[in-house]
Design a protein around this motif. Structure first.
Motif, PDB file in Angstrom:
ATOM      1  N   LYS A 246       0.849  -1.189   0.000  1.00  0.00           N
ATOM      2  CA  LYS A 246       0.000   0.000   0.000  1.00  0.00           C
ATOM      3  C   LYS A 246       0.884   1.238   0.000  1.00  0.00           C
ATOM      4  O   LYS A 246       1.932   1.274   0.658  1.00  0.00           O
ATOM      5  CB  LYS A 246      -0.904   0.023   1.227  1.00  0.00           C
ATOM      6  N   PRO A 247       0.459   2.270  -0.686  1.00  0.00           N
ATOM      7  CA  PRO A 247       1.253   3.514  -0.697  1.00  0.00           C
ATOM      8  C   PRO A 247       1.155   4.216   0.649  1.00  0.00           C
ATOM      9  O   PRO A 247       0.069   4.301   1.237  1.00  0.00           O
ATOM     10  CB  PRO A 247       0.627   4.346  -1.814  1.00  0.00           C
ATOM     11  N   GLU A 255       6.257  12.499  13.881  1.00  0.00           N
ATOM     12  CA  GLU A 255       7.184  11.471  14.345  1.00  0.00           C
ATOM     13  C   GLU A 255       6.669  10.072  14.046  1.00  0.00           C
ATOM     14  O   GLU A 255       7.438   9.173  13.707  1.00  0.00           O
ATOM     15  CB  GLU A 255       7.423  11.617  15.858  1.00  0.00           C
ATOM     16  N   VAL A 256       5.372   9.886  14.137  1.00  0.00           N
ATOM     17  CA  VAL A 256       4.807   8.571  13.855  1.00  0.00           C
ATOM     18  C   VAL A 256       5.012   8.212  12.396  1.00  0.00           C
ATOM     19  O   VAL A 256       5.364   7.075  12.059  1.00  0.00           O
ATOM     20  CB  VAL A 256       3.320   8.543  14.244  1.00  0.00           C
ATOM     21  N   CYS A 257       4.828   9.170  11.520  1.00  0.00           N
ATOM     22  CA  CYS A 257       5.052   8.916  10.089  1.00  0.00           C
ATOM     23  C   CYS A 257       6.518   8.620   9.798  1.00  0.00           C
ATOM     24  O   CYS A 257       6.843   7.751   8.974  1.00  0.00           O
ATOM     25  CB  CYS A 257       4.608  10.136   9.264  1.00  0.00           C
ATOM     26  N   LYS A 258       7.380   9.305  10.516  1.00  0.00           N
ATOM     27  CA  LYS A 258       8.797   9.021  10.332  1.00  0.00           C
ATOM     28  C   LYS A 258       9.124   7.598  10.750  1.00  0.00           C
ATOM     29  O   LYS A 258       9.874   6.893  10.072  1.00  0.00           O
ATOM     30  CB  LYS A 258       9.626  10.000  11.148  1.00  0.00           C
ATOM     31  N   GLU A 259       8.543   7.200  11.882  1.00  0.00           N
ATOM     32  CA  GLU A 259       8.787   5.838  12.348  1.00  0.00           C
ATOM     33  C   GLU A 259       8.250   4.822  11.358  1.00  0.00           C
ATOM     34  O   GLU A 259       8.897   3.797  11.076  1.00  0.00           O
ATOM     35  CB  GLU A 259       8.154   5.636  13.723  1.00  0.00           C
ATOM     36  N   ARG A 260       7.094   5.091  10.791  1.00  0.00           N
ATOM     37  CA  ARG A 260       6.514   4.162   9.833  1.00  0.00           C
ATOM     38  C   ARG A 260       7.353   4.123   8.532  1.00  0.00           C
ATOM     39  O   ARG A 260       7.539   3.056   7.933  1.00  0.00           O
ATOM     40  CB  ARG A 260       5.065   4.550   9.536  1.00  0.00           C
ATOM     41  N   LEU A 261       7.861   5.266   8.106  1.00  0.00           N
ATOM     42  CA  LEU A 261       8.730   5.285   6.911  1.00  0.00           C
ATOM     43  C   LEU A 261      10.005   4.493   7.170  1.00  0.00           C
ATOM     44  O   LEU A 261      10.490   3.748   6.294  1.00  0.00           O
ATOM     45  CB  LEU A 261       9.068   6.721   6.523  1.00  0.00           C
ATOM     46  N   GLU A 262      10.544   4.661   8.394  1.00  0.00           N
ATOM     47  CA  GLU A 262      11.757   3.917   8.715  1.00  0.00           C
ATOM     48  C   GLU A 262      11.494   2.422   8.728  1.00  0.00           C
ATOM     49  O   GLU A 262      12.299   1.619   8.240  1.00  0.00           O
ATOM     50  CB  GLU A 262      12.267   4.378  10.088  1.00  0.00           C
ATOM     51  N   MET A 263      10.337   2.032   9.233  1.00  0.00           N
ATOM     52  CA  MET A 263       9.970   0.634   9.235  1.00  0.00           C
ATOM     53  C   MET A 263       9.764   0.128   7.818  1.00  0.00           C
ATOM     54  O   MET A 263      10.146  -1.013   7.494  1.00  0.00           O
ATOM     55  CB  MET A 263       8.686   0.433  10.066  1.00  0.00           C
ATOM     56  N   ALA A 264       9.222   0.950   6.950  1.00  0.00           N
ATOM     57  CA  ALA A 264       9.039   0.540   5.549  1.00  0.00           C
ATOM     58  C   ALA A 264      10.388   0.364   4.866  1.00  0.00           C
ATOM     59  O   ALA A 264      10.604  -0.590   4.102  1.00  0.00           O
ATOM     60  CB  ALA A 264       8.194   1.585   4.815  1.00  0.00           C
ATOM     61  N   ARG A 265      11.370   1.244   5.150  1.00  0.00           N
ATOM     62  CA  ARG A 265      12.711   1.116   4.556  1.00  0.00           C
ATOM     63  C   ARG A 265      13.371  -0.172   5.040  1.00  0.00           C
ATOM     64  O   ARG A 265      14.008  -0.893   4.273  1.00  0.00           O
ATOM     65  CB  ARG A 265      13.563   2.309   4.947  1.00  0.00           C
ATOM     66  N   ASN A 349       9.212  -6.143  12.112  1.00  0.00           N
ATOM     67  CA  ASN A 349       9.007  -5.015  13.031  1.00  0.00           C
ATOM     68  C   ASN A 349       8.220  -5.383  14.288  1.00  0.00           C
ATOM     69  O   ASN A 349       7.815  -4.520  15.062  1.00  0.00           O
ATOM     70  CB  ASN A 349       8.302  -3.872  12.323  1.00  0.00           C
ATOM     71  N   MET A 350       7.891  -6.695  14.509  1.00  0.00           N
ATOM     72  CA  MET A 350       7.176  -7.102  15.719  1.00  0.00           C
ATOM     73  C   MET A 350       7.965  -6.813  16.994  1.00  0.00           C
ATOM     74  O   MET A 350       7.423  -6.268  17.966  1.00  0.00           O
ATOM     75  CB  MET A 350       6.818  -8.588  15.641  1.00  0.00           C
ATOM     76  N   PRO A 351       9.250  -7.154  17.101  1.00  0.00           N
ATOM     77  CA  PRO A 351      10.001  -6.814  18.336  1.00  0.00           C
ATOM     78  C   PRO A 351      10.061  -5.322  18.598  1.00  0.00           C
ATOM     79  O   PRO A 351       9.992  -4.891  19.749  1.00  0.00           O
ATOM     80  CB  PRO A 351      11.385  -7.393  18.082  1.00  0.00           C
TER      81      PRO A 351
END
Length: 604
Positions: A246-247, A255-265, A349-351
């Motif tokens: 999903k896009p 900050e939440v979006c940054k964390e999600r982008l980092e998780m996507a990378r 990203n579960m842990p």
């Protein structure tokens, strides 16, 4: 004394020689009627020793009876006595002159004697009355002195008791006033305060202010600015697994979006690395398997010799297997392997999410524990304040009750003092307290004595012109006797009630024993009574059976009697035997005569 005993005592007085041997109870039957009792009263009251004849007179009378001369009785004796009286009157007429003078002198002397006797008796009566009055007055004086002494003792005892009670009352009032008049200036010198309202609350208020300030500073330190947003940010929506397909469009400043982008990378890097790793491993495995297959085939070729046709067939089969394997590899590379890699990438990203959640939970636990500490401290402060307020309210209510009781006591004391003043004023009246001559009657202005007399009389008031102190004493004695009799009746009634209650308890225990029979469950029927009723029912059934048998026997006998004349004759004979024996004898005699006549006729 019984009638027989009175009769025997009279015989003893008269001088009957055998009176000592007589028993009075043996003569009671002689004086049962009213006439006999009247004769006995006349005999015992009039007969004395003068009516008894002497021994010489009895001997002369016996000699007269033995001589045979006639003895005059009743009417003849009365006529002879009359003639004797007339003869005496004729003989005494000669001395009437001298006797008359002597009679006159005797009458004059008798009058003088009677007058002197009357005066003597009068003087003796006066002396006896005076002596009696003096003795009575002495007794009254002694009794009055005794009563006065007892009254003085009672009054002194009452006075000492009242003085002791007043002293104790004054001491108690002093203590009470000392308790209530405790001031702040006396706290260092006097005793400790008694009431809570006397305590100073400066230390308590200062301590409460200090604890409040410490609590506010503690809350400011623990609950800093922004902690609420930090706790509220720990939402489940902010920590979801990232889907790469999903896009992802969000603000870069969040900050939440940054964390999600980092998780996507991280997921993309993981996918690429896993894809390359799988490709490398596949190549290595394919090379190793090819080398091993080549070695195996070369060894077999050395050992065996194959024809050209056989090789071509083998090559074609291998090409077909290779094409199938390629198709499977393309399917795995295009469908199965990407999905598995994506799933593994999402699980990567579960842990991280778990650690973030654990951090947020630890923060919330810490925040709630600090909130609980602050709330507990606030509750303690509030509870202490409410407890203090409740203690003040209870003490205020007690103070109000004590104030109301003291006001009631003051009113009662005022009323009693007024009544005492009125009583003292009334008793100080000279008409009541001082009398030159002691009066027996109650003065009309002595309202207290009149009220006391009315109170003692109660409903049984009598219309009297004058009321006396003796009447009050009599009424008081009567009231005392009535009280004693009522107390005796109450004691008797209480004893009777106690006996009745004890009997009732024993009857109740017997009833409970008969109902429960020593157990805990009630028995609606008594075992002995049921057995007796059962035996009675059996006896009734037997009696009913006997009656039925008796009726059947009577019916059978009646039928036999109706048909057999001989039995009828026997029945009549039995009836005559039990009811009329004389008639039965006549019938038997007639039958005997008939039988004899028949026997004689047969012999002839």
């Amino acid at each position: 004394m019984n009638s027989g005993n009175q009769f025997v005592e009279t015989l003893k007085k008269v001088g009957y020689p055998k009176a000592a041997q007589l028993n009075g109870e043996d003569f009671d039957w002689l004086f049962e009627t009213v006439e006999d009792k009247s004769f006995l009263e006349w005999f015992c009251g009039n007969v004395n020793e003068q009516h008894v004849l002497a021994e010489k007179e009895l001997q002369a009378f016996d000699a007269l009876l033995k001589s045979g001369k006639p003895v005059l009785e009743e009417e003849a004796l009365d006529e002879v006595l009359k003639t004797c009286k007339t003869f005496d009157s004729k003989s005494s007429s000669m001395e009437e002159g001298e006797l008359q003078k002597l009679e006159e002198e005797f009458q004059a002397l008798q009058k003088i004697k009677n007058l002197k006797i009357h005066r003597r008796n009068k003087l003796q009566m006066m002396a006896s009355t005076n002596s009696h009055m003096s003795l009575k007055l002495n007794d009254k004086a002694e009794e009055a002195a005794k009563i006065l002494k007892e009254g003085q003792g009672i009054f002194t005892a009452i006075n000492t008791k009242i003085n002791n009670e007043l002293h104790s009352l004054t001491e108690g009032v002093k203590k009470l006033t000392f308790f209530f008049t405790f001031s702040d200036s006396e706290q260092g010198l006097g005793p400790h305060p008694v009431f809570l309202s006397q305590l100073a609350l400066d230390k308590y208020l200062c301590q409460e202010e200090k604890s409040t300030a410490a609590l506010t500073s503690y809350t400011k330190k623990q609950f800093f600015q922004g902690i609420s947003e930090l706790v509220e940010s720990s939402n489940e929506e902010n920590f979801q697994l990232v889907d790469i397909s999903k896009p992802l469009i969000c603000d870069e400043n969040n900050e939440v979006c940054k964390e999600r982008l980092e998780m996507a990378r991280l997921q993309m890097a993981y996918i690429c690395a896993q894809h390359q790793l799988i490709q490398r491993k596949a190549k290595d495995l394919s090379i190793n398997s090819a080398v091993q297959w080549a070695e195996n085939n070369l060894q077999s070729l050395k050992n065996k010799t194959f024809g050209k046709e056989h090789l071509e067939a083998r090559i074609s089969s291998l090409n077909s297997e290779i094409s199938k394997i390629k198709e499977q590899l393309t399917q795995i590379n295009n469908e199965i392997l990407p999905s598995l890699v994506k799933e593994n990438a999402q699980l990567l990203n579960m842990p991280v999410v778990k650690g973030d959640f654990d951090l947020q939970i630890a923060r919330q636990d810490y925040y709630t524990s600090r909130q609980d500490q602050v709330c507990n401290q606030l509750l303690k402060q509030k509870a202490s304040f409410e407890l203090l307020q409740l203690a003040y309210e209870i003490e205020l209510r007690k103070h109000r009750d004590i104030h109301r009781q003291l006001e009631n006591i003051i009113q009662d004391l005022k009323q009693s003092s007024k009544a005492l003043e009125q009583r003292l004023e009334m008793m100080s009246d000279p008409l009541i307290s001082q009398h030159a001559v002691p009066r027996n009657t109650i003065d009309s202005r002595d309202d207290a004595s009149h009220r006391l007399y009315q109170l003692l009389e109660g409903e049984n008031q009598k219309q009297q012109l004058f009321r006396t102190h003796e009447g009050i004493e009599q009424v008081a004695q009567k009231l005392k006797q009535d009280i004693i009799s009522v107390q005796d009746q109450l004691a008797v009634s209480s004893q009777e009630q106690f006996l009745f209650l004890s009997k009732l308890d024993s009857d109740l225990d017997a009833l409970c024993d008969s109902l429960y029979c020593g157990g805990n469950k009630i028995l609606l029927s008594n075992q002995e009574l049921t057995e007796q009723l059962y035996q009675l029912e059996v006896n009734l059934n037997k009696l009913n059976q006997l009656i039925m048998d008796l009726l059947a026997d009577v019916k059978a006998k009646r039928k036999v009697l109706e048909t057999n004349t001989l039995h009828q004759m026997e029945r009549k004979l039995y009836v005559y035997f039990f009811k009329d024996e004389d008639y039965l004898k006549d019938i038997v005699e007639k039958l005997e005569h008939q039988s004899q006549a028949q026997t004689i006729g047969l012999e002839d």
